[in-house]
Design a protein around this motif. Sequence first.
Motif, PDB file in Angstrom:
ATOM      1  N   LEU A 206      22.447   6.344 -11.418  1.00  0.00           N
ATOM      2  CA  LEU A 206      22.112   7.688 -11.872  1.00  0.00           C
ATOM      3  C   LEU A 206      20.817   7.675 -12.686  1.00  0.00           C
ATOM      4  O   LEU A 206      20.823   7.332 -13.866  1.00  0.00           O
ATOM      5  N   PRO A 207      19.708   8.061 -12.079  1.00  0.00           N
ATOM      6  CA  PRO A 207      18.459   8.158 -12.830  1.00  0.00           C
ATOM      7  C   PRO A 207      18.414   9.487 -13.590  1.00  0.00           C
ATOM      8  O   PRO A 207      18.308  10.554 -12.994  1.00  0.00           O
TER       9      PRO A 207
ATOM     10  N   ALA B 282      13.844  -2.769 -21.854  1.00  0.00           N
ATOM     11  CA  ALA B 282      12.772  -1.883 -22.325  1.00  0.00           C
ATOM     12  C   ALA B 282      12.312  -0.994 -21.170  1.00  0.00           C
ATOM     13  O   ALA B 282      12.104  -1.464 -20.058  1.00  0.00           O
ATOM     14  N   GLY B 283      12.203   0.286 -21.429  1.00  0.00           N
ATOM     15  CA  GLY B 283      11.751   1.217 -20.410  1.00  0.00           C
ATOM     16  C   GLY B 283      12.795   1.588 -19.382  1.00  0.00           C
ATOM     17  O   GLY B 283      12.483   2.242 -18.391  1.00  0.00           O
ATOM     18  N   ASN B 284      14.041   1.171 -19.587  1.00  0.00           N
ATOM     19  CA  ASN B 284      15.095   1.407 -18.608  1.00  0.00           C
ATOM     20  C   ASN B 284      16.221   2.264 -19.192  1.00  0.00           C
ATOM     21  O   ASN B 284      17.278   2.365 -18.603  1.00  0.00           O
ATOM     22  N   GLY B 285      15.995   2.893 -20.321  1.00  0.00           N
ATOM     23  CA  GLY B 285      17.043   3.623 -21.019  1.00  0.00           C
ATOM     24  C   GLY B 285      17.444   4.943 -20.395  1.00  0.00           C
ATOM     25  O   GLY B 285      18.405   5.565 -20.829  1.00  0.00           O
ATOM     26  N   SER B 286      16.728   5.375 -19.356  1.00  0.00           N
ATOM     27  CA  SER B 286      17.096   6.608 -18.667  1.00  0.00           C
ATOM     28  C   SER B 286      17.875   6.335 -17.389  1.00  0.00           C
ATOM     29  O   SER B 286      18.213   7.253 -16.663  1.00  0.00           O
TER      30      SER B 286
ATOM     31  N   GLU C   3      17.254  12.817 -11.956  1.00  0.00           N
ATOM     32  CA  GLU C   3      16.038  12.760 -11.154  1.00  0.00           C
ATOM     33  C   GLU C   3      16.490  12.482  -9.722  1.00  0.00           C
ATOM     34  O   GLU C   3      17.600  11.998  -9.506  1.00  0.00           O
ATOM     35  N   PRO C   4      15.635  12.734  -8.733  1.00  0.00           N
ATOM     36  CA  PRO C   4      15.994  12.343  -7.355  1.00  0.00           C
ATOM     37  C   PRO C   4      16.228  10.836  -7.279  1.00  0.00           C
ATOM     38  O   PRO C   4      15.623  10.070  -8.033  1.00  0.00           O
ATOM     39  N   GLY C   5      17.097  10.435  -6.394  1.00  0.00           N
ATOM     40  CA  GLY C   5      17.310   9.012  -6.180  1.00  0.00           C
ATOM     41  C   GLY C   5      18.689   8.516  -6.557  1.00  0.00           C
ATOM     42  O   GLY C   5      18.875   7.315  -6.748  1.00  0.00           O
TER      43      GLY C   5
END
Length: 103
Positions: free
Chosen positions: A8-9, A46-50, A86-88
């Motif tokens: 789930l993005p 890092a940068g993957n929290g969403s 987000e899509p995906g």
Amino acid sequence: MILEIAQLPVKAGEEAGFEAAFDAAQKIIAAQPGYRSHELLRGADAGNGSRYVLLVRWDSVEAHDPGFRQSADYQKWRELLHRFYEPGIAVAHFATVAGALEG
């Protein structure tokens, strides 16, 4: 037992809202026939929290789809959660080959 894995993005900046909505939504899925358990995981790099991963254990694939996915409860689930994505989104089902999953 079947393990559903949903990637789930979530839209950046919407994480707190998503988690609050999921708190309500998890009560919906937990009440479904064939449901066993679930876990919601959030990216820790890092940068993957969403990015989130939802693991749901079902009695069978059919308990999830068509069972839950074709129910009126699924529409409530969608209303609560899908606006955050987000899509995906990717969803797949897996059966244990070796080892054991608790649930």
